[in-house]
Write a protein that holds these residues in place. Sequence first.
Motif, PDB file in Angstrom:
ATOM      1  N   GLY B 124       0.806  -1.223   0.000  1.00 34.61           N
ATOM      2  CA  GLY B 124       0.000   0.000   0.000  1.00 34.61           C
ATOM      3  C   GLY B 124       0.839   1.273   0.000  1.00 34.61           C
ATOM      4  O   GLY B 124       0.615   2.174  -0.815  1.00 34.61           O
ATOM      5  N   ILE B 125       1.836   1.340   0.899  1.00 32.17           N
ATOM      6  CA  ILE B 125       2.650   2.564   0.996  1.00 32.17           C
ATOM      7  C   ILE B 125       3.471   2.751  -0.285  1.00 32.17           C
ATOM      8  O   ILE B 125       3.635   3.868  -0.780  1.00 32.17           O
ATOM      9  CB  ILE B 125       3.559   2.518   2.241  1.00 32.17           C
ATOM     10  CG1 ILE B 125       2.686   2.457   3.498  1.00 32.17           C
ATOM     11  CG2 ILE B 125       4.496   3.714   2.301  1.00 32.17           C
ATOM     12  CD1 ILE B 125       3.445   2.307   4.776  1.00 32.17           C
ATOM     13  N   LEU B 126       3.949   1.630  -0.835  1.00 30.95           N
ATOM     14  CA  LEU B 126       4.760   1.715  -2.058  1.00 30.95           C
ATOM     15  C   LEU B 126       3.898   2.213  -3.227  1.00 30.95           C
ATOM     16  O   LEU B 126       4.335   3.066  -4.009  1.00 30.95           O
ATOM     17  CB  LEU B 126       5.364   0.351  -2.399  1.00 30.95           C
ATOM     18  CG  LEU B 126       6.077  -0.376  -1.253  1.00 30.95           C
ATOM     19  CD1 LEU B 126       6.592  -1.713  -1.711  1.00 30.95           C
ATOM     20  CD2 LEU B 126       7.235   0.464  -0.727  1.00 30.95           C
ATOM     21  N   LEU B 127       2.660   1.712  -3.286  1.00 33.01           N
ATOM     22  CA  LEU B 127       1.735   2.186  -4.328  1.00 33.01           C
ATOM     23  C   LEU B 127       1.454   3.675  -4.149  1.00 33.01           C
ATOM     24  O   LEU B 127       1.405   4.429  -5.122  1.00 33.01           O
ATOM     25  CB  LEU B 127       0.404   1.430  -4.230  1.00 33.01           C
ATOM     26  CG  LEU B 127       0.246   0.148  -5.036  1.00 33.01           C
ATOM     27  CD1 LEU B 127      -1.148  -0.415  -4.815  1.00 33.01           C
ATOM     28  CD2 LEU B 127       0.474   0.406  -6.516  1.00 33.01           C
ATOM     29  N   THR B 128       1.270   4.087  -2.869  1.00 30.18           N
ATOM     30  CA  THR B 128       1.013   5.504  -2.590  1.00 30.18           C
ATOM     31  C   THR B 128       2.143   6.369  -3.141  1.00 30.18           C
ATOM     32  O   THR B 128       1.895   7.407  -3.765  1.00 30.18           O
ATOM     33  CB  THR B 128       0.894   5.732  -1.061  1.00 30.18           C
ATOM     34  OG1 THR B 128      -0.120   4.869  -0.572  1.00 30.18           O
ATOM     35  CG2 THR B 128       0.549   7.162  -0.729  1.00 30.18           C
ATOM     36  N   ILE B 129       3.395   5.928  -2.921  1.00 32.29           N
ATOM     37  CA  ILE B 129       4.545   6.715  -3.393  1.00 32.29           C
ATOM     38  C   ILE B 129       4.498   6.841  -4.920  1.00 32.29           C
ATOM     39  O   ILE B 129       4.741   7.917  -5.477  1.00 32.29           O
ATOM     40  CB  ILE B 129       5.863   6.062  -2.921  1.00 32.29           C
ATOM     41  CG1 ILE B 129       5.954   6.155  -1.391  1.00 32.29           C
ATOM     42  CG2 ILE B 129       7.072   6.740  -3.548  1.00 32.29           C
ATOM     43  CD1 ILE B 129       7.036   5.309  -0.780  1.00 32.29           C
ATOM     44  N   ILE B 130       4.135   5.734  -5.595  1.00 37.64           N
ATOM     45  CA  ILE B 130       4.054   5.779  -7.064  1.00 37.64           C
ATOM     46  C   ILE B 130       2.904   6.699  -7.500  1.00 37.64           C
ATOM     47  O   ILE B 130       3.071   7.540  -8.391  1.00 37.64           O
ATOM     48  CB  ILE B 130       3.879   4.358  -7.644  1.00 37.64           C
ATOM     49  CG1 ILE B 130       5.121   3.531  -7.329  1.00 37.64           C
ATOM     50  CG2 ILE B 130       3.633   4.404  -9.152  1.00 37.64           C
ATOM     51  CD1 ILE B 130       5.082   2.094  -7.808  1.00 37.64           C
ATOM     52  N   PHE B 131       1.743   6.583  -6.836  1.00 35.13           N
ATOM     53  CA  PHE B 131       0.601   7.454  -7.175  1.00 35.13           C
ATOM     54  C   PHE B 131       0.979   8.932  -7.016  1.00 35.13           C
ATOM     55  O   PHE B 131       0.652   9.757  -7.863  1.00 35.13           O
ATOM     56  CB  PHE B 131      -0.608   7.158  -6.269  1.00 35.13           C
ATOM     57  CG  PHE B 131      -1.320   5.856  -6.577  1.00 35.13           C
ATOM     58  CD1 PHE B 131      -1.137   5.212  -7.785  1.00 35.13           C
ATOM     59  CD2 PHE B 131      -2.174   5.286  -5.651  1.00 35.13           C
ATOM     60  CE1 PHE B 131      -1.784   4.013  -8.074  1.00 35.13           C
ATOM     61  CE2 PHE B 131      -2.833   4.088  -5.919  1.00 35.13           C
ATOM     62  CZ  PHE B 131      -2.631   3.453  -7.132  1.00 35.13           C
ATOM     63  N   VAL B 132       1.664   9.242  -5.903  1.00 35.31           N
ATOM     64  CA  VAL B 132       2.030  10.649  -5.647  1.00 35.31           C
ATOM     65  C   VAL B 132       3.011  11.140  -6.715  1.00 35.31           C
ATOM     66  O   VAL B 132       2.884  12.259  -7.220  1.00 35.31           O
ATOM     67  CB  VAL B 132       2.607  10.826  -4.216  1.00 35.31           C
ATOM     68  CG1 VAL B 132       3.161  12.221  -4.019  1.00 35.31           C
ATOM     69  CG2 VAL B 132       1.537  10.545  -3.174  1.00 35.31           C
TER      70      VAL B 132
END
Lengths: 79, 439
Positions: B124-132
């Motif tokens: 989840g956090i890794l996806l968040t970084i990519i989304f941002v």
Amino acid sequence: MRAIILCKLGISVISKVIDELKEIPQITKVMSLTGDFDVLAEIEVESSEELFDIFANKIDLIDGIISSNTHLIMKAWEK
Amino acid sequence: MKITNKYIINIIVANLLWSFIPIVATGLFDGISIITIVVLRFLIAGVVLFFIAILLAISNNYFNKDTRIPIKEYFLSLKHKNRRFYNVRTYNYYFLIGFFGIIIHILFFFFALKTTSIPFTSIGILLTIIFVALYEKGVNFEKFDIFRILFILMLTFVIIIIISVSFRGAQLSGTPIELRGIIYLILYSITGSFLYISIERDSFSKNELRNINKNKYYKIPRALIKMSIAFISGVIILIPVLIIIVLLPYETDFTQESVKFFSDLGSLNSILFRWEILYLIIFATIIPYLLIFLANVNWKTTSLTYSQWSSILGLIDPMNTLIFAVLLSNEYFPHEYLIIIAVLLVITIALRYAHEVKNVINAYILLRIKRSSLNTLPLRILKFYGIKEIYSLMGNFDLMLKVRVNSFKDFHYLINRKIKPLNEILEVEVQFVDKIEKI
């Protein structure tokens, strides 16, 4: 009492001038710039006499500084 | 470039404390509703942070020599319009962060945790970084430099490894990862991206800027009040939403958890004193938030901003979650894959650091201004995004602005759309900082 010193330098002297400015204890910040000026130094002194001393005995003696422009900081705001 | 900022350790400790949340929280899921955990955690932490803020504001007035700031000043500013967040009033901005960015975000996190596994949720956090990163590219037109491309690639590798190992682990244990778990995880990442992008969009009113310059500790209680209002308002909005969910004819995971939440209310005392709940409130909420606020408020002028360091070190959280989940919770994850992921994430941290250092723009703007504007102009300029400090000078120039932004687009906007249109300004001279030699 704080002041900003903006300096214009000669050619190929930037690292030498920066090293000599960094040696002065009253100089709290030194940055190299791209623009009309080459170096910015922030200086913190107790009195105008001390500022004069540093200029007369240290900054003015640094080879390579073509001109300097000193501004006294009257007030600072930050966020 | 020297790392001289001792507050970086605060961000590291806060991330370490957060990384234990999944391990601690999964122990609670069998007996207690996810919603009860979230409500207790943020309501109590919100109230405690609020009282700490008020105590700090009072002690600041009594023990500090700076000008006193009346307590009501902290609340008056809630009405001002946040020009960096669609001009909504500050209290509405805090509600939005609290409800969508914190409460809903953490609810999706716990739902994902309950329906999948700890290693899978760490994606989840890794996806968040990519989304941002994609948001910054799409909306802010930030450049995709080589470091950013590489760190997104590294994160994608890590995500692929975690997904394949998690699916194998799920097969071996006989509890397959369900589709709804994946949907919860994606919703968790989306709400996380909202939190990440919006939490930095706070803006100070002119009055607040005056207070900051009158009293240097004003910012600490202010930051705590912001977070406590976000927590408490998020919980308050959640309760009517839960009632609506229970009354709706459709049966979802939310309905079951809501019904369980209302039945948990009878035994709140015994739930509250479970060590897991106390850990979540004290060590996973109050202490880390105090640490990051202290870091944010006392951040020294080094070459990177607090938010940049915070985003770089944010990767410590998923890395530790994975390592401790495997070591403490006996989650299936072969150690060789764990080592590969840890190495990839460390490389990602280094690449993010390189990316941020490469993109930061430090500059000084020297201004000549019209006579009689010195009293009002500095506070007006200080409100602009990217302006860190203003000096009033005696010499060739009248004002010097210290600027730090993350992109040339921001810099261009600041100079041409904000500063140059001001009538009081006669001359603008920009000096870019090439290198910080001494600080």
